[in-house]
Design a protein around this motif. Structure first.
Motif, mmCIF file in Angstrom:
data_model
loop_
_atom_site.group_PDB
_atom_site.id
_atom_site.type_symbol
_atom_site.label_atom_id
_atom_site.label_comp_id
_atom_site.label_asym_id
_atom_site.label_seq_id
_atom_site.Cartn_x
_atom_site.Cartn_y
_atom_site.Cartn_z
ATOM 1 N N PRO A 33 32.466 20.628 50.692
ATOM 2 C CA PRO A 33 32.637 21.936 51.299
ATOM 3 C C PRO A 33 34.071 22.340 51.532
ATOM 4 N N GLU A 34 34.984 21.368 51.685
ATOM 5 C CA GLU A 34 36.344 21.764 51.975
ATOM 6 C C GLU A 34 36.962 22.564 50.834
ATOM 7 N N ASP A 35 36.370 22.467 49.631
ATOM 8 C CA ASP A 35 36.940 23.165 48.505
ATOM 9 C C ASP A 35 36.547 24.623 48.438
ATOM 10 N N VAL A 36 36.039 25.144 49.520
ATOM 11 C CA VAL A 36 36.016 26.596 49.692
ATOM 12 C C VAL A 36 37.435 27.125 49.528
ATOM 13 N N ILE A 37 38.410 26.337 49.968
ATOM 14 C CA ILE A 37 39.819 26.744 49.854
ATOM 15 C C ILE A 37 40.210 26.916 48.392
ATOM 16 N N SER A 38 39.751 25.996 47.536
ATOM 17 C CA SER A 38 40.074 26.104 46.112
ATOM 18 C C SER A 38 39.456 27.356 45.514
ATOM 19 N N VAL A 39 38.204 27.636 45.894
ATOM 20 C CA VAL A 39 37.539 28.834 45.389
ATOM 21 C C VAL A 39 38.287 30.084 45.856
ATOM 22 N N ALA A 40 38.704 30.097 47.110
ATOM 23 C CA ALA A 40 39.438 31.254 47.636
ATOM 24 C C ALA A 40 40.788 31.409 46.947
ATOM 25 N N ALA A 41 41.458 30.286 46.664
ATOM 26 C CA ALA A 41 42.758 30.345 45.994
ATOM 27 C C ALA A 41 42.622 30.944 44.599
ATOM 28 N N ARG A 42 41.596 30.512 43.854
ATOM 29 C CA ARG A 42 41.391 31.059 42.519
ATOM 30 C C ARG A 42 41.081 32.554 42.589
ATOM 31 N N ALA A 43 40.276 32.939 43.578
ATOM 32 C CA ALA A 43 39.900 34.355 43.704
ATOM 33 C C ALA A 43 41.087 35.232 44.058
ATOM 34 N N VAL A 44 41.956 34.753 44.964
ATOM 35 C CA VAL A 44 43.076 35.588 45.363
ATOM 36 C C VAL A 44 44.067 35.755 44.216
ATOM 37 N N ARG A 45 44.183 34.740 43.353
ATOM 38 C CA ARG A 45 45.039 34.874 42.165
ATOM 39 C C ARG A 45 44.458 35.908 41.206
ATOM 40 N N GLU A 46 43.134 35.937 41.097
ATOM 41 C CA GLU A 46 42.493 36.932 40.236
ATOM 42 C C GLU A 46 42.708 38.344 40.778
ATOM 43 N N VAL A 47 42.642 38.490 42.101
ATOM 44 C CA VAL A 47 42.917 39.802 42.711
ATOM 45 C C VAL A 47 44.358 40.209 42.453
ATOM 46 N N GLU A 48 45.280 39.243 42.621
ATOM 47 C CA GLU A 48 46.699 39.516 42.417
ATOM 48 C C GLU A 48 46.955 39.970 40.984
ATOM 49 N N ALA A 49 46.334 39.311 40.024
ATOM 50 C CA ALA A 49 46.513 39.673 38.612
ATOM 51 C C ALA A 49 45.921 41.043 38.322
ATOM 52 N N ALA A 50 44.776 41.338 38.913
ATOM 53 C CA ALA A 50 44.135 42.638 38.684
ATOM 54 C C ALA A 50 44.992 43.772 39.205
ATOM 55 N N LEU A 51 45.617 43.568 40.336
ATOM 56 C CA LEU A 51 46.451 44.625 40.911
ATOM 57 C C LEU A 51 47.732 44.843 40.112
ATOM 58 N N ARG A 52 48.227 43.794 39.478
ATOM 59 C CA ARG A 52 49.420 43.958 38.635
ATOM 60 C C ARG A 52 49.124 44.863 37.459
ATOM 61 N N ASN A 53 47.864 44.893 37.038
ATOM 62 C CA ASN A 53 47.471 45.681 35.863
ATOM 63 C C ASN A 53 46.965 47.066 36.215
ATOM 64 N N GLY A 54 46.917 47.414 37.492
ATOM 65 C CA GLY A 54 46.445 48.746 37.881
ATOM 66 C C GLY A 54 45.878 48.754 39.283
ATOM 67 N N ARG A 55 45.337 49.920 39.679
ATOM 68 C CA ARG A 55 44.798 50.087 41.014
ATOM 69 C C ARG A 55 43.530 49.261 41.187
ATOM 70 N N ALA A 56 43.266 48.839 42.416
ATOM 71 C CA ALA A 56 42.121 47.993 42.696
ATOM 72 C C ALA A 56 40.809 48.725 42.433
#
Length: 716
Positions: A33-56
């Motif tokens: 269960p502690e790897d919820v952090i890993s899942v959140a880290a991957r997701a926030v990087r995906e959000v960051e990349a999406a915003l670099r390419n345009g509006r959310a």
């Protein structure tokens, strides 16, 4: 060849990726269960990349919100986890902080994302579904979603808001929380000797029984210094209260009469107690003045004023000013802000404990006292304490002296130290002194007359909110544009040619003289300065009358001056609605009616306000029964202003006279006030009694328009 190779290339690109993702997810499930952090880290990087390419997109926003929710839940789980080492816990929290930093930097790019970080942000169905999927990726089973219980929302919940800048403050560190380390110490056990006695009634009764000469103020230490920021000097009675705060006293019922500088005392006491951030709750009419006074007395502490939903406030300010009327919208986030001090101005506003505003004030006080060991709590009111002492039950509760049924620890200890009970003859005098020593401070003008000028002007800036305020500011811009247009036309038509890049001040004066001439003959096309001042007067009428009513309740009779009949009418309507009796003194009255109204004000103790025409009642009246004057509209000359003040400041007056000048902030009203003062030498806002005429009304009108035009030309 290319066609045969292309499918093979696709296979090489997709197959290993799928296998890597499968292995990664398997490892994540194996790690637990502690790897919820890993899942959140991957997701926030995906959000960051999406915003670099345009509006959310909606999907990006949902993923962003889920990351914030996972971080919040995981942080709480890690802190509550038993059996984990301190090193392991710190490592996990450090990982969370790293993701939170990325989240904060990402949110800055899109205001909609910031709003999703609020505690009360609505979680969309898409976000809920995505959260369950991400938790499954982390190897966690999720409970089926249950319908939330139906609750009847409170008024505060229905109206509650969180200003964007407060969210931004949290985003400086998404997990930044107020410092609650200085928690309140456990209260000592209550005295068994007084435990069975009903004490609230006797305490209130002790003030009603007080005889002549009973103390009205706690003992204050001698001032250690009289200097204040900006080279200002405190009056002795002000410096005494600041010294008490510096010495460690933390609760005050400051009941000085109006005009003795309670605002400055409260602000400087907060500085002496280091009670920041500081919350100030005030009536609407004085909230702008509090920000102005804060800039004067505590210039190194940023102050912000909450208007409406708080869209324009500074979430990082040290002093937050809010008016009673909008407190219900903000009580939620204010309670979690981490205030270490709270000031309630015109504290008799909370006397009705069943009212919503009283409940909100008491709730905030209790919240502050629950997480701060010794907060600064100040109730400011000019109302004499001997009147309606029952009204002060809520104020004592706000200050933490009592609760609903009994005195709290500090006051109970003081009562126990007297060795008396309500059955003893000397209890009431001793009990009253115990309450006074908790922090009641009451000084009258006559008590400190040597400290203050015999007569003075105190400016009270007010904000003209809503459609009326916007209309007046738009009219002022239109006037400025018309003057600029005339200046430019005159400049283009001048035969001698342009003067370069500078402003031709002689031409400015000529344009202004033409404007004033047309305004005086009503031939101006559009708004003119006289019409604007009348509109501003009407807009201020209700606020000025409300303040006059407060003064009347606090300090006795008040003289209210206005220039225009419609302003007087509006003020009298406000007084009638508030149940304040008044006399009207106007220019169209017969001499008999006029004298009858004057006598009613002077002789009838229930007639609290004299509503006077500035031009018709500015001379020939003796109104020294009042020492407070409200100037609802500005005169065009200092002499006219002085004549009005002299209706009260004359032979027979036993107290210093204060004239409260109501000024519409951010309008030409404020500019005219400055011009009147500069021409009369009133920069220090104190009258010296001189009768010398230093400027005509035309001078002020001319200079006001010159300043307006010059400023517009400089800005253009």
């Amino acid at each position: 060849m290319a066609r045969r190779g292309q499918p093979q290339t696709r296979a090489r690109r997709s197959g290993p990726t799928d296998r890597r993702r499968g292995r990664d997810r398997a490892r994540e499930r194996d790690r637990g269960p502690e790897d919820v952090i890993s899942v959140a880290a991957r997701a926030v990087r995906e959000v960051e990349a999406a915003l670099r390419n345009g509006r959310a997109t909606s999907t990006t926003r949902a993923k962003f919100q889920v990351v914030a929710l996972l971080l919040r839940d995981e942080r709480a789980r890690i802190r509550a986890e038993e059996g984990s080492t301190e090193a392991h816990r710190n490592e996990q929290l450090k990982r969370l902080d790293g993701i939170a930093t990325i989240l904060a930097k990402t949110a800055v790019r899109d205001a909609d994302l910031m709003a999703l970080l609020a505690e009360d942000a609505v979680v969309s169905p898409e976000a809920k579904a995505l959260k369950r999927e991400m938790l499954r990726d982390a190897g966690l089973e999720t409970a089926p979603e249950e319908a939330p219980p139906v609750e009847r929302p409170t008024a505060a919940a229905e109206n509650g808001v969180v200003p964007q800048s407060v969210i931004s403050r949290k985003l400086a560190n998404p997990f930044l929380a107020p410092d609650f380390s200085a928690v309140r110490q456990s209260a000592p056990p209550r005295s068994t000797r007084l435990a069975t006695w009903e004490l609230i009634g006797p305490l209130l009764s002790s003030f009603e029984r007080a005889g002549t000469g009973a103390s009205t103020s706690m003992a204050l230490p001698p001032p250690s210094a009289r200097s204040a920021p900006g080279g200002r000097e405190l009056m002795p009675h002000q410096a005494e209260l600041i010294a008490a705060a510096a010495a460690g006293h933390r609760t005050f019922l400051l009941a000085d009469e109006p005009g003795l500088g309670k605002t400055a005392q409260a602000l400087l006491a907060a500085g002496a107690a280091n009670a920041y951030p500081l919350l100030v709750v005030v009536p609407n009419v004085v909230k702008t003045n509090w920000a102005r006074e804060a800039a004067i007395w505590t210039p190194n502490r940023a102050a912000t004023v909450i208007h409406g939903n708080g869209d324009s406030i500074d979430g990082f300010a040290d002093i937050v000013v809010v008016n009673y009327e909008v407190l219900d919208r903000h009580v939620g986030w204010l309670g979690d802000f981490g205030f270490r001090g709270m000031v309630v101005d015109e504290a008799h506003f909370i006397k009705n404990k069943s009212s919503q505003r009283s409940q909100h004030v008491l709730e905030l006080s209790e919240r502050i006292r629950s997480f701060t060991a010794r907060p600064l709590l100040m109730a400011l009111t000019g109302t004499p304490l001997i009147n309606d002492i029952e009204d002060f039950r809520a104020i004592w509760q706000f200050l933490g002296w009592i609760d609903e049924t009994k005195p709290l620890a500090e006051l109970m200890h003081a009562l126990d130290e007297t060795g008396l009970t309500p059955a003893d003859p000397g209890f009431y005098a001793a009990a009253r002194q115990c309450v006074v020593d908790q922090g009641i401070v009451r000084r009258r003008k006559v008590d400190v007359a040597a400290d203050i000028p015999a007569r003075r002007i105190a400016d009270l800036p007010v904000e003209l909110d809503g459609a009326t305020g916007r209309s007046i500011r738009a009219a002022e811009r239109d006037l400025a544009r018309r003057l600029v247009s005339r200046y430019q036309d005159a400049l283009a038509a001048r035969s001698s040619g342009p003067v370069g890049d500078g402003i031709d001040h002689e031409l400015v004066a000529r344009v202004v003289r033409r404007e004033l001439k047309e305004a005086a003959t009503s031939t101006t096309s559009g708004e003119n300065v006289f019409g604007m001042m009348r509109r501003i007067g009407r807009a201020k009428a209700g606020l000025a009358a409300d303040y006059a009513a407060q003064l009347a309740r606090s300090a006795g009779k008040v003289v209210f001056f206005a220039k225009h009949v419609d302003v007087m009418d509006a003020a009298e309507e406000t007084f009638a609605k508030q149940g304040v009796r008044f006399s009207s003194i106007r220019g169209d009255q017969t001499s008999t009616a006029r004298q009858k109204n004057i006598d009613a004000f002077v002789e009838d103790p229930d007639v609290a306000v004299a509503v006077c025409s500035l031009t018709a009642a500015g001379v020939g009246l003796n109104l020294q029964v009042a020492s407070n004057i409200v100037l609802a509209e500005l005169s065009w000359t200092a002499a006219e202003q002085t004549q009005a003040i002299d209706r009260s400041h004359r032979i027979g007056q036993t107290e210093p006279v204060t004239a409260w000048r109501i000024i519409a902030a951010q309008t030409i009203d404020a500019r005219i006030a400055e011009l009147i003062d500069s021409k009369a030498g009133l920069a220090a806002q104190a009258l010296d009694g001189s009768e010398e005429e230093v400027g005509s009304s035309t001078d002020v009108q001319h200079d006001a328009l010159v300043a307006l035009l010059t400023e517009a030309l400089s800005a253009g």
